[in-house]
Design a protein around this motif. Structure first.
Motif, short mmCIF file in Angstrom:
data_model
loop_
_atom_site.label_atom_id
_atom_site.label_comp_id
_atom_site.label_asym_id
_atom_site.label_seq_id
_atom_site.Cartn_x
_atom_site.Cartn_y
_atom_site.Cartn_z
N ASP A 118 0.82 -1.22 0.00
CA ASP A 118 0.00 0.00 0.00
C ASP A 118 0.85 1.27 0.00
N GLN A 119 1.73 1.36 -0.96
CA GLN A 119 2.54 2.57 -1.09
C GLN A 119 1.65 3.80 -1.31
N LEU A 120 0.58 3.63 -2.10
CA LEU A 120 -0.30 4.77 -2.37
C LEU A 120 -0.97 5.26 -1.09
N GLY A 121 -1.32 4.34 -0.19
CA GLY A 121 -1.90 4.75 1.08
C GLY A 121 -0.93 5.57 1.90
N MET A 122 0.35 5.17 1.89
CA MET A 122 1.37 5.94 2.60
C MET A 122 1.49 7.34 2.00
N LEU A 123 1.54 7.42 0.67
CA LEU A 123 1.69 8.71 0.01
C LEU A 123 0.47 9.59 0.24
N THR A 124 -0.71 8.99 0.29
CA THR A 124 -1.94 9.74 0.56
C THR A 124 -1.88 10.40 1.92
N ALA A 125 -1.28 9.70 2.89
CA ALA A 125 -1.23 10.23 4.26
C ALA A 125 -0.32 11.43 4.39
N VAL A 126 0.68 11.56 3.50
CA VAL A 126 1.68 12.62 3.67
C VAL A 126 1.68 13.62 2.51
N SER A 127 0.68 13.55 1.64
CA SER A 127 0.59 14.45 0.49
C SER A 127 -0.78 15.10 0.45
N LYS A 128 -0.85 16.26 -0.17
CA LYS A 128 -2.15 16.87 -0.42
C LYS A 128 -2.94 16.04 -1.41
N HIS A 129 -2.25 15.51 -2.41
CA HIS A 129 -2.86 14.73 -3.48
C HIS A 129 -1.94 13.55 -3.78
N ALA A 130 -2.49 12.37 -3.97
CA ALA A 130 -1.69 11.20 -4.35
C ALA A 130 -2.47 10.36 -5.34
N ALA A 131 -1.78 9.85 -6.34
CA ALA A 131 -2.44 9.07 -7.38
C ALA A 131 -1.47 8.05 -7.94
N ALA A 132 -2.03 6.99 -8.53
CA ALA A 132 -1.24 5.97 -9.22
C ALA A 132 -1.52 6.04 -10.70
N ILE A 133 -0.49 5.92 -11.50
CA ILE A 133 -0.66 5.81 -12.95
C ILE A 133 -1.00 4.36 -13.27
N THR A 134 -2.17 4.13 -13.81
CA THR A 134 -2.67 2.77 -14.00
C THR A 134 -2.60 2.29 -15.44
N SER A 135 -2.15 3.17 -16.35
CA SER A 135 -1.97 2.78 -17.74
C SER A 135 -1.10 3.82 -18.41
N VAL A 136 -0.54 3.48 -19.56
CA VAL A 136 0.26 4.43 -20.31
C VAL A 136 -0.58 5.63 -20.71
N ASP A 137 -1.81 5.37 -21.15
CA ASP A 137 -2.67 6.46 -21.61
C ASP A 137 -3.05 7.42 -20.48
N ALA A 138 -3.02 6.94 -19.23
CA ALA A 138 -3.43 7.78 -18.10
C ALA A 138 -2.29 8.64 -17.57
N ALA A 139 -1.07 8.40 -18.01
CA ALA A 139 0.09 9.05 -17.38
C ALA A 139 0.03 10.57 -17.49
N GLU A 140 -0.21 11.10 -18.67
CA GLU A 140 -0.20 12.55 -18.84
C GLU A 140 -1.31 13.20 -18.02
N VAL A 141 -2.50 12.58 -18.05
CA VAL A 141 -3.62 13.14 -17.28
C VAL A 141 -3.27 13.20 -15.80
N GLU A 142 -2.70 12.13 -15.27
CA GLU A 142 -2.39 12.10 -13.83
C GLU A 142 -1.29 13.10 -13.47
N LEU A 143 -0.27 13.21 -14.31
CA LEU A 143 0.80 14.17 -14.01
C LEU A 143 0.29 15.60 -14.00
N ARG A 144 -0.51 15.94 -14.99
CA ARG A 144 -1.01 17.32 -15.06
C ARG A 144 -2.02 17.59 -13.94
N ARG A 145 -2.81 16.60 -13.59
CA ARG A 145 -3.74 16.78 -12.46
C ARG A 145 -2.96 16.99 -11.17
N ALA A 146 -1.86 16.26 -11.01
CA ALA A 146 -1.04 16.41 -9.80
C ALA A 146 -0.43 17.80 -9.72
#
Length: 543
Positions: A118-146
């Motif tokens: 649960d790395q994402l759970g750890m990051l969620t606890a210490v970040s304002k926003h935390a997300a996982a990139i779940t596909s190649v197509d989602a990478a740009e969307v997630e980076l820009r949202r972050a």
């Protein structure tokens, strides 16, 4: 439409948002990212993942932009967690990109190298926003949202975990406009009118400015001068008005000489401050009952000190509307002189308490341009006088660990100095705090920024030593073996100078600044005349 690895995509997102540098530690689980940033922009290889986030944090605070840190998965991301806590506490605009194991093995518990639960759970606890990139197509969307989340008020770090197989894959992307912070809801106009009415009825107002007010300097100056109001600040709010302004009392609310002006004030206007425990005598400080509170976070209104009127919104916009609504204001004709008297009294009181260190404080300020970043770790000189008496003229030059954790000062300063290369950076640390990330001296030697590291060496944790001397009468865990900093600096090809008399500091520090590169100035605290009043932090210790 361009094509490239995930690293090339990250480079594009950084370029789109005006970022030319990332800090990090290379790993098998972030190689495509590091390789692309190193090839196309600037990658600063720090020695520890926490330092990567601290340096990105310092870069963001000093430049007013976005800082970028790259770490590995598992232990690497875990190492970064403490520095993310600091960035979250400070509201720093940081994009933290960390690796992840191959997507096909996620959640299986196979024991893949660098895997963690649960790395994402750890990051969620210490970040304002935390997300996982779940596909190649989602990478740009997630980076820009972050990035967008990190920039939006209340700002804070965004963490994105990126499986290594997706990093290596081919991505399609194109240049885009810089991400814009999300809009803040409009200010309640009825609340503006009620606040203006309360302010017009006051005769002896005070402002208290925190980190949320640092982007509202012009509006704060207009309000303070219109009201002839004294300006107190938290440590985070320093420089919102230059501290040589005659109305700025500063980060001295808990100073005994501030008691009369606080008692006489009939209105408090607070702007983006948390009223932290260490700045309010553990919430025991007597503040005016009439209170207009400005904060972008609705939950902050009245949380610590009851608010007569709460104004929710970005400080610059709220104060702009408040100034427009106020019109003419009549305050006590003698109030400004009492504010100016308090300003002098609190500073004289502290100068008397620190004795020879007043010379060091004055020498630091004289030798540094107004736009020099002054990064301060948690150490007695910082906590006692650096956070108060050492004048700050611009908010971006005021960098310190808001969360109170030791050992972050050097990495903060490295990031800040790389972001503001045209002016010297000063970093004030203690020997105990420096030891936490001693490896970053190698980063300093490698990157060679214009940075003077001032090490106050008292052979341990001086702040806690003083607490134990006062409250316990026995020392535990505070006396440390300290390296020979001269020999250590020589091994790293860093200029070093030792100061054992306060009056000698000015010449040594000025020469170090004039070197236009990295220097270490060591102050032998045990050789100096002791401060008349030992510094004991305002931390509540039950009897």
């Amino acid at each position: 439409m361009d094509q490239g690895t995930g690293g090339d995509l990250l480079v594009q997102v950084m370029r789109d948002n005006g970022v030319d540098t990332a800090f990090g530690v290379v790993s098998v689980h972030n190689l495509p990212l590091v390789e692309a940033v190193s090839r196309e922009l600037r990658f600063v290889p720090v020695r520890h993942e926490a330092a990567a986030v601290n340096a990105a944090d310092g870069y963001a605070r000093a430049t007013g932009g976005l800082g970028v840190a790259i770490t590995s998965t598992g232990t690497g991301a875990g190492n970064a967690a403490g520095a993310l806590v600091e960035a979250l506490t400070a509201g720093s605009r940081v994009l933290h990109v960390t690796g992840q194991i191959d997507s096909c093995y996620l959640g299986q518990g196979r024991g893949v190298i660098h895997e963690t639960r649960d790395q994402l759970g750890m990051l969620t606890a210490v970040s304002k926003h935390a997300a996982a990139i779940t596909s190649v197509d989602a990478a740009e969307v997630e980076l820009r949202r972050a990035v967008r989340s990190a920039l939006s008020l209340p700002s804070g770090p965004s963490s994105v975990e990126w499986p290594i197989d997706f990093q290596h894959a081919r991505h399609r992307f194109a240049p885009a406009a810089a991400e814009q912070a999300e809009a803040v809801p409009p200010v309640d106009q009825d609340a503006i009118r009620r606040a203006a009415e309360l302010i017009r009825s006051a005769r002896r107002p005070l402002l208290w400015v925190g980190g949320g007010g640092t982007q509202a300097g012009a509006e704060l100056r207009g309000l303070a001068e219109r009201l002839q109001a004294g300006v107190l600040t938290s440590n985070s709010g320093r420089g919102s008005l230059p501290e040589d302004h005659e109305l700025v009392i500063g980060n001295f609310a808990a100073n005994p000489k501030a008691v009369p002006v606080l008692a006489e004030a009939d209105l408090l206007i607070s702007v983006g401050t948390h009223f932290r425990s260490n700045e309010t005598k553990h919430y025991g400080l007597e503040l005016p009952g009439a209170h207009v509170q400005v904060d972008v976070d609705p939950a902050a209104i009245g949380r610590v000190h009851p608010a007569t009127v709460g104004l929710v919104g970005a400080a610059d916009e709220v104060l702009r509307q408040l100034n427009a609504e106020l019109g003419g204001v009549q305050t006590d004709r003698c109030w400004r002189s009492r504010v100016e008297h308090a300003r002098v009294e609190v500073r004289n009181h502290l100068r008397d308490a620190i004795g020879p260190y007043a010379q060091i404080c004055d020498a630091l300020r004289r030798a540094l341009p107004a736009d020099s970043v002054i990064a301060r770790d948690v150490t007695i000189p910082s906590s006692q006088w650096g956070n108060r008496l050492l004048e700050i003229h611009h908010p971006h030059t005021n960098i310190f660990p808001v969360g109170g954790g030791i050992g972050q000062g050097l990495a903060h300063g490295i990031g800040a100095s790389i972001g503001t290369a045209d002016a010297p950076t000063a970093v004030l640390v203690g020997d105990g705090g420096l030891a936490v990330h001693l490896g970053e001296l190698a980063t300093l030697a490698q990157e060679r920024p214009w940075l003077v590291l001032v090490v106050f060496n008292d052979g341990g944790y001086g702040v806690l030593r003083n607490m134990q001397d006062k409250h316990v009468g026995r020392r535990s865990g505070v006396d440390l073996h300290t390296p020979d900093f001269g020999r250590l600096a020589d091994a790293l090809d860093l200029p070093h100078a030792l100061v054992n008399k306060a009056q000698a500091f000015a010449e040594v520090f000025t020469e170090a600044v004039d070197h236009h590169g990295p220097c270490v100035v060591e102050v032998d605290v045990t050789a100096l005349e002791p401060a008349p009043e030992p510094f004991v932090p305002p931390v509540h210790v039950p009897s």
